[in-house]
Design an enzyme around this catalytic site. Structure first.
Site, short mmCIF file in Angstrom:
data_model
loop_
_atom_site.label_atom_id
_atom_site.label_comp_id
_atom_site.label_asym_id
_atom_site.label_seq_id
_atom_site.Cartn_x
_atom_site.Cartn_y
_atom_site.Cartn_z
CG ASP A 1 -2.02 -1.02 1.15
OD1 ASP A 1 -2.38 -1.42 0.03
OD2 ASP A 1 -2.52 -1.42 2.21
CG ASP B 1 -6.44 -1.64 -1.67
OD1 ASP B 1 -6.55 -2.87 -1.88
OD2 ASP B 1 -5.60 -1.15 -0.89
#
Length: 163
Positions: A120, A137
């Protein structure tokens, strides 16, 4: 005969569109993650970009599952795929949204096999601190939002409610 050929052409078009969506999402996600694996960081007023390994799912939930999480996610993708094949109408109506979801899921599970967690790198921190996330995401959420909005509009149309 024309109906069959038309249906085949329509299916071929959907497969091509889905394949392109999946390929583009995975390529963009992999390229963006590689930038942050190389050590780059950027910090701006509303948003920062820096490397984080998420060993859970959204908001680091289920991180206690550790190594098992990737296998659970693969099983869930397979089960979802089987259910979608059985629900042909839903699959047919939402193929492009489901392509975004599938591509994001594949790319994130891939991370779990190579790294200590999902890569991330996007952190929103203006007005409130939000979870750190990635392009996969965003695409998963985009697919879900598209499906929800389509269902809302379909229900409103069925009930005769105008926008």
């Amino acid at each position: 005969m024309y109906k069959i050929l038309s249906k085949c052409a329509s299916m071929r078009k959907k497969i091509i569109i889905s394949s392109l969506i999946i390929a583009i999402v995975i390529i963009l996600d992999r390229l963006s993650k590689n930038i942050f694996l190389a050590g780059y960081e950027w910090h701006f007023t509303p948003i920062s970009f820096y490397l984080v390994f998420n060993d859970g799912v959204a908001f680091s939930m289920l991180s206690f599952l550790q190594e098992y999480l990737k296998y659970i996610q693969i099983m869930l993708l397979i089960i979802a795929g089987i259910l979608l094949i059985k629900e042909k109408k839903f699959l047919n109506d939402n193929y492009y949204a489901l392509s975004f979801i599938l591509a994001g899921g594949i790319s994130n599970v891939y991370d779990r096999f190579l790294y200590p967690g999902v890569i991330d790198f996007i952190a929103w921190h203006y007005w409130f601190n939000f979870a750190v996330f990635n392009i996969a995401d965003v695409c998963i959420n985009l697919g879900v939002i598209i499906i929800i909005l389509k269902e809302i509009f379909k229900k409103r149309k069925k009930n005769g409610i105008s926008s």
